[in-house]
Structures are given as C-alpha cells and as structure tokens.
Design a protein around this motif. Structure first.
Motif, mmCIF file in Angstrom:
data_model
loop_
_atom_site.group_PDB
_atom_site.id
_atom_site.type_symbol
_atom_site.label_atom_id
_atom_site.label_comp_id
_atom_site.label_asym_id
_atom_site.label_seq_id
_atom_site.Cartn_x
_atom_site.Cartn_y
_atom_site.Cartn_z
ATOM 1 N N GLY A 47 0.807 -1.212 0.000
ATOM 2 C CA GLY A 47 0.000 0.000 0.000
ATOM 3 C C GLY A 47 0.842 1.264 0.000
ATOM 4 N N ALA A 48 2.044 1.167 0.556
ATOM 5 C CA ALA A 48 2.954 2.310 0.576
ATOM 6 C C ALA A 48 3.801 2.392 -0.691
ATOM 7 N N GLY A 49 3.558 1.483 -1.650
ATOM 8 C CA GLY A 49 4.233 1.553 -2.946
ATOM 9 C C GLY A 49 5.560 0.839 -3.038
ATOM 10 N N HIS A 50 5.844 -0.082 -2.136
ATOM 11 C CA HIS A 50 7.143 -0.769 -2.135
ATOM 12 C C HIS A 50 7.043 -2.120 -2.843
ATOM 13 N N SER A 51 7.841 -2.293 -3.877
ATOM 14 C CA SER A 51 7.854 -3.561 -4.613
ATOM 15 C C SER A 51 9.257 -4.155 -4.712
ATOM 16 N N ARG A 52 10.278 -3.438 -4.241
ATOM 17 C CA ARG A 52 11.651 -3.955 -4.217
ATOM 18 C C ARG A 52 12.123 -3.882 -2.766
ATOM 19 N N ILE A 53 12.037 -5.023 -2.100
ATOM 20 C CA ILE A 53 12.214 -5.077 -0.653
ATOM 21 C C ILE A 53 13.433 -5.931 -0.328
ATOM 22 N N VAL A 91 11.634 -9.877 -3.040
ATOM 23 C CA VAL A 91 12.289 -9.834 -1.733
ATOM 24 C C VAL A 91 13.705 -10.355 -1.902
ATOM 25 N N VAL A 92 14.684 -9.525 -1.589
ATOM 26 C CA VAL A 92 16.099 -9.871 -1.694
ATOM 27 C C VAL A 92 16.643 -10.127 -0.293
ATOM 28 N N HIS A 122 20.641 -3.244 -5.623
ATOM 29 C CA HIS A 122 19.348 -3.870 -5.922
ATOM 30 C C HIS A 122 18.220 -2.851 -6.098
ATOM 31 N N ARG A 123 18.552 -1.575 -5.957
ATOM 32 C CA ARG A 123 17.561 -0.501 -6.070
ATOM 33 C C ARG A 123 16.365 -0.748 -5.142
ATOM 34 N N ALA A 124 16.670 -1.177 -3.938
ATOM 35 C CA ALA A 124 15.615 -1.453 -2.955
ATOM 36 C C ALA A 124 14.987 -0.156 -2.470
ATOM 37 N N THR A 125 13.694 -0.206 -2.237
ATOM 38 C CA THR A 125 12.994 0.957 -1.671
ATOM 39 C C THR A 125 12.638 0.734 -0.201
#
Length: 370
Positions: free
Chosen positions: A150-156, A184-185, A204-207
């Motif tokens: 919901g907060a827009g995170h898809s690279r975790i 999920v990395v 990994h361009r994690a958000t």
C-alpha cells in the motif's frame, strides 16, 4: 524465583496454593526488556487474582524461570516445573524458545499458554495441551506485507540473521509478495557489514529494508549506516518483529529510530479494563507498557478462568481451551482451531503497523490495521 501470594489471600485461606510456571527471558542473550514487560503483566494479574480470592479460595503462586532465550534452558525449566506440580506453564517471548517449551509441555501432558511468541509451527503435531494468545506469524506478517504494498514498495530487501523465526518471516513475505509483483532480496548479516548492506541496497535498487536482526546488535549500527548514507535518502527501514516498541530503541537511536514501522498487537482504543491495567503497568515499569505487558496480564486472566473451571487438573485444563470466554485488556479472548493449526489459537487478536513519530519519538503513529 517465586512470586508469593498476596498477604490478604494468605490470611483468607490456608489452602495449598495453585502453582503456575512462568517462562520469561530475563538475562542476555534474551531480549531482557521484553521479558521484564511480560513478567510485569503476569505479576500484576496474579496480584489482582489473589486480591479477589485466588482460585476458589486458593492463592495463586507464580514460579518464574529465566529462559535467557535458550531453548535447552526452557526445556529443562518445563521439566522442573512439572516436577514441582504446577497446574500449567505460561509465558515466553522468543519463538524458538516457546516452541521448545511447547513441545516439552505436550510430551509431559502439561498445559502451556504461550503469551507472546508467534512462530506458526509451535508444535510439530497438533496438540490439545498448548494454546497461544498472539496471532501466528503468517497472519501478522501478511498484514505487514499489505502495508508495504500500500505504501508503494515492490523492491524489498531483508537483512536477516540465521534463525528459524527470521527464516520463516522471510518465507512468508516472499510467498505473499511475489504473486503481487514485489521482490524480496535476502541479505545475510553473517557476511555483510552495515556499510556493505548499504552497497547492496543501492545495487538492488531497494525501496525498503526490513530488519530481521537482533537489538541492539546489529540493528543499531545498521539503522545508523542506512540513515546516514546519502544514496539511500527516502528508503523505508522497517522492523516487523517489533524492535522499536521498547524504550531502549529510542534511547539507542534517537531520531534515527523514528519512522521504522513494526507490528504491534493492540486495538486502536483500549477498553476500560485495558486503560486501568495500562495505568497500573506504567506504575510498575516506570514507563509506558508495551503490548507484551498486556499479553502477560491477559495470560493470567485466561489461566485463572480456566483453573477455576478445571480445579487445577491438567487434563481438564487442556480440555477447557475451546470454552474460554474471558474479557482481556485488548478485547474478548476465545480460542479456536482451524486446519493447519497445531495449537489452540486466540481468535481476532488486533494487529497494527505503527512507528515512532519523528517529531516526538515517544509517540506512536498507527499506519495500518488488520
């Protein structure tokens, strides 16, 4: 360590006390602050139970054992408490320790009410001897995953230490998030320094970075490194297991420890009972009680009700779980079983995702409920 019955209860009855064993982490490497909060809630409820006449006139006596987050120590404590004739065992915060205690209690035919541990597979096989107050890990962590989406995170990214509990959490997140387009990395904290974690987050361009690690080490240096890396401005730092709940988190990290979302098992508004218990716990602890302290209080509220009905008989106690209907600090407490559950599970435990407010680290913001 033994908590004696209140003097008033002792004056009313010469009856043999009803004994309950309590497992809590009170020394390191256990999470001592969590253990102190859990024990404060348990002891308050025991005191109130005895002040109201105990268990059918018999005082309730608490036998406390420190697990120090050690499964072998917990297993030995369950053996000792069984020999001492306790009617039931309760408590524990660490999931791996609670699993060891639950398995041993099941083998001995000793009722065990788990106060605060969430690992789904609390026992290997279904058992009637064990019940649990908090929701299973899979339930709470899926709610946390919904918050992330919901907060827009898809690279975790997940920074994890080796543990059955952390591995289970990572698996829950991967299984839930992958069909919804998120990745999920895993970052192995046995091999990475905080600075190297920062490099991996950039690569990994994690958000979002989730801390599946112990506190204060390595959580505190890791949070500081991420917060002060200019490449990672705006990244979400989260801690689903609840490390920021306790005051030592704010003391250790100050402003760096704010805006770190975590899971908490409290309703948006406490009931009158919850507010009264909150005030009493604040007086005992000298600080705001965590949800773990409420879990401790509710544990004894349930056991007192069960023991009055079972007369302290272990088999009758275990048979009573599905008939429990107790007013707890966070709502009505009932237990049920669904396919896949190995233990009796408290239904409808409130779940929140909260963080510490940046402008006032002593205040919590509710970000999401489930």
């Amino acid at each position: 360590m033994s908590t004696p019955p209140s003097p008033h209860a002792a004056e009313r009855s010469d009856a043999t006390p009803v004994r309950i064993g309590a497992l809590v982490p009170l020394t390191r490497p256990g999470w001592v602050e969590a253990g102190q909060h859990l024990l404060a809630g348990i002891e308050l409820a025991v005191q109130e139970c005895n002040g109201a006449g105990g268990i059918d006139g018999k005082p309730l006596e608490l036998l406390v054992r420190d697990t120090a987050a050690d499964p072998r120590r917990a297993t030995a404590a369950v053996d000792e408490l069984a020999r001492l004739g306790v009617a039931a065992v309760a408590g524990e915060y660490h999931s791996v320790v609670a699993r060891a205690a639950a398995s041993r209690a099941d083998a001995l035919g000793l009722p065990f009410l788990c106060s605060s541990a969430v690992l789904d597979a609390l026992t290997e096989e279904p058992t009637d001897w064990v019940a649990r107050l908090p929701p299973p890990q899979s339930h709470g962590w899926r709610i946390y995953a919904d918050f992330l989406l919901g907060a827009g995170h898809s690279r975790i990214a997940v920074a994890a230490e080796p543990s059955v509990y952390w591995a289970a959490g990572t698996g829950i997140l991967r299984e839930y998030l992958a069909p919804r387009g998120a990745t999920v990395v895993g970052l192995d904290m046995r091999a990475l320094t905080p600075a190297a974690v920062c490099d991996e987050l950039v690569r990994h361009r994690a958000t979002a970075l989730l801390l599946l690690v112990g506190h204060p080490e390595p959580a505190v240096p890791l949070v500081r490194a991420v917060r002060h890396d200019p490449r990672l401005t705006g990244i979400l730092v989260g801690a689903p297991a609840g490390q920021p709940e306790f005051a030592t988190w704010a003391t250790s990290l100050g402003a760096d420890g704010t805006a770190v979302p975590f899971l908490r098992y409290l309703p948006e508004r406490l009931s009158p009972l919850g507010r009264r218990v909150e005030a009493a716990l604040r007086g005992r602890l000298g600080e705001a009680p965590s949800f773990v302290a409420f879990e401790g209080y509710d544990t004894i509220a349930v056991l007192a009700d069960v023991l009055r009905s079972s007369g302290g008989d272990r088999a009758r106690t275990a048979a009573y779980w599905p008939r429990v209907a107790v007013e707890g600090t966070r709502g009505r407490i009932r237990f049920s079983r669904t396919p896949g559950d190995s233990v009796w599970q408290c239904a409808r435990t409130p779940v929140q995702v909260v963080d510490r407010e940046p402008a006032d680290p002593g205040r919590f913001r509710i970000l999401h409920t489930g």
